[in-house]
Design an enzyme around this catalytic site. Structure first.
Site, short mmCIF file in Angstrom:
data_model
loop_
_atom_site.label_atom_id
_atom_site.label_comp_id
_atom_site.label_asym_id
_atom_site.label_seq_id
_atom_site.Cartn_x
_atom_site.Cartn_y
_atom_site.Cartn_z
N CYS A 1 28.48 3.99 -12.76
CA CYS A 1 29.69 3.18 -12.54
C CYS A 1 30.76 3.29 -13.64
O CYS A 1 31.94 3.12 -13.34
CB CYS A 1 29.34 1.73 -12.25
SG CYS A 1 28.38 0.92 -13.53
N ASN B 1 17.96 -1.54 -8.85
CA ASN B 1 18.34 -2.79 -9.51
C ASN B 1 19.59 -3.39 -8.89
O ASN B 1 20.32 -2.72 -8.16
CB ASN B 1 18.55 -2.56 -11.02
CG ASN B 1 19.68 -1.58 -11.30
OD1 ASN B 1 20.64 -1.49 -10.57
ND2 ASN B 1 19.54 -0.84 -12.38
N GLU C 1 9.76 0.88 -11.05
CA GLU C 1 11.07 0.26 -10.79
C GLU C 1 11.86 1.26 -9.95
O GLU C 1 12.03 2.41 -10.35
CB GLU C 1 11.74 0.00 -12.13
CG GLU C 1 13.12 -0.54 -12.01
CD GLU C 1 14.00 -0.05 -13.15
OE1 GLU C 1 13.54 0.03 -14.29
OE2 GLU C 1 15.17 0.28 -12.85
N ARG D 1 19.72 12.06 -17.52
CA ARG D 1 19.24 11.38 -18.72
C ARG D 1 18.22 12.27 -19.40
O ARG D 1 17.35 12.81 -18.72
CB ARG D 1 18.57 10.05 -18.36
CG ARG D 1 19.54 9.09 -17.79
CD ARG D 1 18.94 7.74 -17.53
NE ARG D 1 20.02 6.92 -16.97
CZ ARG D 1 20.00 5.62 -16.83
NH1 ARG D 1 18.93 4.94 -17.18
NH2 ARG D 1 21.02 4.97 -16.33
N GLU E 1 15.12 12.35 -20.77
CA GLU E 1 13.97 11.45 -20.84
C GLU E 1 13.03 11.92 -21.94
O GLU E 1 12.90 13.11 -22.20
CB GLU E 1 13.25 11.43 -19.49
CG GLU E 1 14.05 10.75 -18.37
CD GLU E 1 14.16 9.24 -18.54
OE1 GLU E 1 13.53 8.69 -19.46
OE2 GLU E 1 14.89 8.62 -17.76
N CYS F 1 26.86 -4.30 -10.25
CA CYS F 1 26.55 -2.98 -9.74
C CYS F 1 25.08 -2.89 -9.39
O CYS F 1 24.27 -3.67 -9.88
CB CYS F 1 26.96 -1.88 -10.71
SG CYS F 1 25.94 -1.76 -12.18
N ARG G 1 10.31 10.16 -12.68
CA ARG G 1 11.07 10.10 -13.93
C ARG G 1 11.62 11.48 -14.19
O ARG G 1 10.89 12.43 -14.43
CB ARG G 1 10.18 9.65 -15.08
CG ARG G 1 10.93 9.39 -16.36
CD ARG G 1 10.09 8.68 -17.38
NE ARG G 1 9.73 7.33 -16.99
CZ ARG G 1 10.56 6.28 -17.08
NH1 ARG G 1 11.75 6.43 -17.56
NH2 ARG G 1 10.17 5.10 -16.68
N ARG H 1 13.40 7.69 -6.41
CA ARG H 1 12.52 6.54 -6.59
C ARG H 1 12.13 5.92 -5.25
O ARG H 1 10.99 5.56 -5.03
CB ARG H 1 13.21 5.49 -7.48
CG ARG H 1 13.45 5.95 -8.90
CD ARG H 1 12.19 5.79 -9.73
NE ARG H 1 12.33 6.32 -11.07
CZ ARG H 1 12.54 5.57 -12.15
NH1 ARG H 1 12.67 4.26 -12.03
NH2 ARG H 1 12.62 6.12 -13.34
N ASP I 1 15.37 -6.30 -11.05
CA ASP I 1 14.76 -4.99 -10.79
C ASP I 1 13.85 -5.09 -9.58
O ASP I 1 13.19 -6.11 -9.39
CB ASP I 1 13.88 -4.59 -11.99
CG ASP I 1 14.61 -3.66 -12.94
OD1 ASP I 1 15.75 -3.26 -12.62
OD2 ASP I 1 14.04 -3.36 -14.00
N GLU J 1 25.36 4.37 -6.03
CA GLU J 1 25.72 3.23 -6.88
C GLU J 1 26.70 2.34 -6.14
O GLU J 1 27.74 2.79 -5.67
CB GLU J 1 26.33 3.74 -8.19
CG GLU J 1 26.89 2.65 -9.07
CD GLU J 1 25.95 2.18 -10.17
OE1 GLU J 1 24.72 2.44 -10.08
OE2 GLU J 1 26.44 1.56 -11.12
N1 SER Z 1 24.70 1.39 -13.61
C1 SER Z 1 23.39 0.85 -13.51
C2 SER Z 1 22.38 1.59 -14.34
O1 SER Z 1 22.69 2.53 -14.98
C3 SER Z 1 22.95 0.77 -12.09
O2 SER Z 1 22.86 2.01 -11.53
O3 SER Z 1 21.23 1.23 -14.34
ZN ZN Z 2 26.44 0.43 -12.61
#
Ligand code: SER
Ligand code: ZN
Length: 531
Positions: free
Chosen positions: A329, A455, A452, A359, A361, A481, A370, A488, A439, A378
């Protein structure tokens, strides 16, 4: 927090002071400043003081001085006041202050780590010392015992006048406070509180779905770290999950689709707060310092001759301009940056599904659960505080129905440390129930662990503030958001129900075009055959 500042500076003047001002005039000037100017705004008996001065330099065009102070008039603020006043004082004599050199700046802070000591004696102290090995604009850090139990931290700064103007010392002190705060939370577990638990459901599978999909050739590990290639079968499942989300959640709640950028420049992460702590997890993006082919020729040539990509050489020719999409976001907010929203368009609801998130990880990479590269939808909503909280409830309600009725999952919902605090490295801050993250977790029968898988967050005024977005009525603008990770969702569904479509709910099969209620029987696509 008790603080002492000790600053030695050199005011360089445009002409000689000798013969222009007499020492007794300077003495009188300093005395007057010490009594008035350098005490201004401080409680009685507090403030800053010039404790020593001397006219110096080969021509007598410099004045060296030492200022000590408490936290009420910090020595660098005192220096600026003094510089201005001294300029006026000399102005009458047609001499000016040209520049200021900072010879030495020491800050001594009372450093009581009571909370730390409770946590675990010597170890914790050692840990803290370790963390304070290095600080920006600090030449030397000393921790010493003062009277009794008290300890003090002595910082020797390396700053120039520009650094003082940027308020580096003040920001350093704030950083110390934050580090102390973070240390006192370290080791304490993150917040987790059960909000809702579904009924028990029938499981039809006890293997790791990633392994099973790989065995069947539905997916294959890609060339990159934590990255997969999803074959036609897995992609069909992802798109079906996405369709469920769109028809059961986005559409009925009035969401419109947007396309958010997937390269995120530093400017965005400064505003979103990610610049405070994203570094160990970011996928960095670099651009060439120039696109002049000549500049790059040696790199291409090296590769042609050795067959190796000369990474070191490349590093010198590129510039890091930001990172790949991480939280999805943040870059959206540039769309609203600096604007005032009309009240009538609220609440606003938009979503993005236009690309991957990345990411780095740690050791925790596992299957499609993961990943370094993942796919997420989003949802972002904006409005007044009430609208945003109200919408979060509606969204939660919709999700509950999707998981229980459409996907037929066993899952639970928990109130946790808000993602944005966790990502800014402030996980320890206790969050109010007004702002924060719910979550969604589901059990993976093959491991017994809870995963998880999405969220819902109410982010308060964090983003509107960070990106300077206002509301016509002047009321506070809030936002929320929700990230839906397709890998997942798939991991959870397949872990509980297996890979045979007969075991999936009719509604999900319909979404996947696999013969759900009133539909013709279809099959997952088989495209590749290997010899
Ligand atoms: N922006 C939030 C996050 O990074 C939801 O996607 O977890
Ligand atoms: Zn977000």
């Amino acid at each position: 927090m008790n603080i002492e500042f000790q600053l030695r500076a050199n005011l360089k003047c445009s002409g000689s002071l000798r013969g222009t001002v007499s020492p007794s005039e300077i003495t009188e000037f300093v005395r007057a400043c010490n009594a008035g100017l350098l005490k201004r705004g401080a409680p009685p008996g507090c403030g800053a003081k010039v404790v020593w001065w001397q006219v110096a330099g080969s021509e007598g065009e410099e004045i060296w001085l030492e200022i000590v102070s408490d936290r009420f008039v910090r020595a660098h603020d005192a220096l600026f006041r003094l510089k201005k006043e001294f300029g006026k004082f000399l102005g009458r004599r047609r001499v000016g202050v040209r520049s200021v050199e900072i010879e030495e700046y020491e800050i001594a802070v009372e450093w009581d780590e009571a909370g730390e000591r409770e946590a675990g004696e010597g170890e914790a102290e050692a840990g803290l010392r370790l963390r304070l090995k290095k600080l920006p604009f600090v030449k030397e850090i000393k921790q010493e015992a003062v009277a009794g139990e008290k300890r003090q931290l002595r910082l020797s700064l390396a700053v120039d006048e520009a650094g003082l103007e940027q308020r580096i010392p003040d920001r350093l002190l704030k950083l110390l406070e934050e580090k102390k705060e973070a240390a006192s939370w370290k080791g304490k577990s993150e917040h987790w509180e059960l909000l809702f638990e579904s009924e028990k459901k029938q499981f039809y599978f006890e293997k790791d779905p990633t392994e099973e999909m790989a065995r069947r050739g539905w997916i294959k590990h890609a060339a990159g770290r934590g990255q997969w290639i999803f074959g036609p079968q897995a992609t069909r499942i992802f798109r079906a999950l996405e369709r469920v989300l769109l028809t059961e959640v986005c559409k009925p709640l009035g969401y419109e689709e947007m396309i958010f950028p997937k390269f995120v420049p530093w400017e965005v992460w400064k505003r979103s707060g990610h610049a405070k702590g994203i570094y160990p997890e970011a996928y960095y993006v670099c651009t060439p310092k120039t696109r002049d082919p000549e500049f790059w020729e040696e790199v291409a040539d090296y590769y042609k001759v050795t067959g190796e990509v000369p990474r070191e050489k490349i590093m010198q020719k590129i510039e890091c301009v930001g990172g790949l999409c991480y939280a999805q976001c943040p870059p959206f907010w540039v769309f609203l940056q600096g604007k005032t929203l009309a009240d009538e368009c609220l609440p606003i609801k938009v979503f993005d599904r236009s690309g991957t998130s990345h990411r780095y990880e740690s050791g925790g990479l596992h299957g499609i659960e993961r990943l370094d590269e993942f796919h997420r939808v989003e949802l972002v909503w904006l409005g007044t505080k009430e609208q945003v909280q109200e919408h979060a409830k509606e969204l939660q309600e919709r999700y509950r129905r999707v998981f229980s009725e459409v996907l037929d999952l066993e899952w639970r919902e928990a109130w946790v440390t808000p993602w944005f605090l966790a990502q800014e490295g402030r996980a320890g801050l206790a969050a109010s129930k007004e702002v924060g993250t719910a979550d969604y977790e589901a059990v993976l029968p093959y491991s017994g662990k809870w995963l998880e898988f999405q969220n819902v967050s109410v982010n308060g005024d964090k983003y509107p503030k960070g990106f300077s977005v206002k509301l016509q009525s002047g009321a506070e603008l809030w936002s929320g958001c929700s990230g839906v990770g397709l890998e997942r969702w798939a991991a959870v569904l397949l872990a509980q129900k297996g890979l045979e479509k007969e075991k999936w709910s009719a509604r999900f099969r319909a979404a996947a075009g696999l013969g759900g209620e009133g539909e013709r029987e279809g099959e997952l696509p088989e495209v590749f055959k290997f010899l």
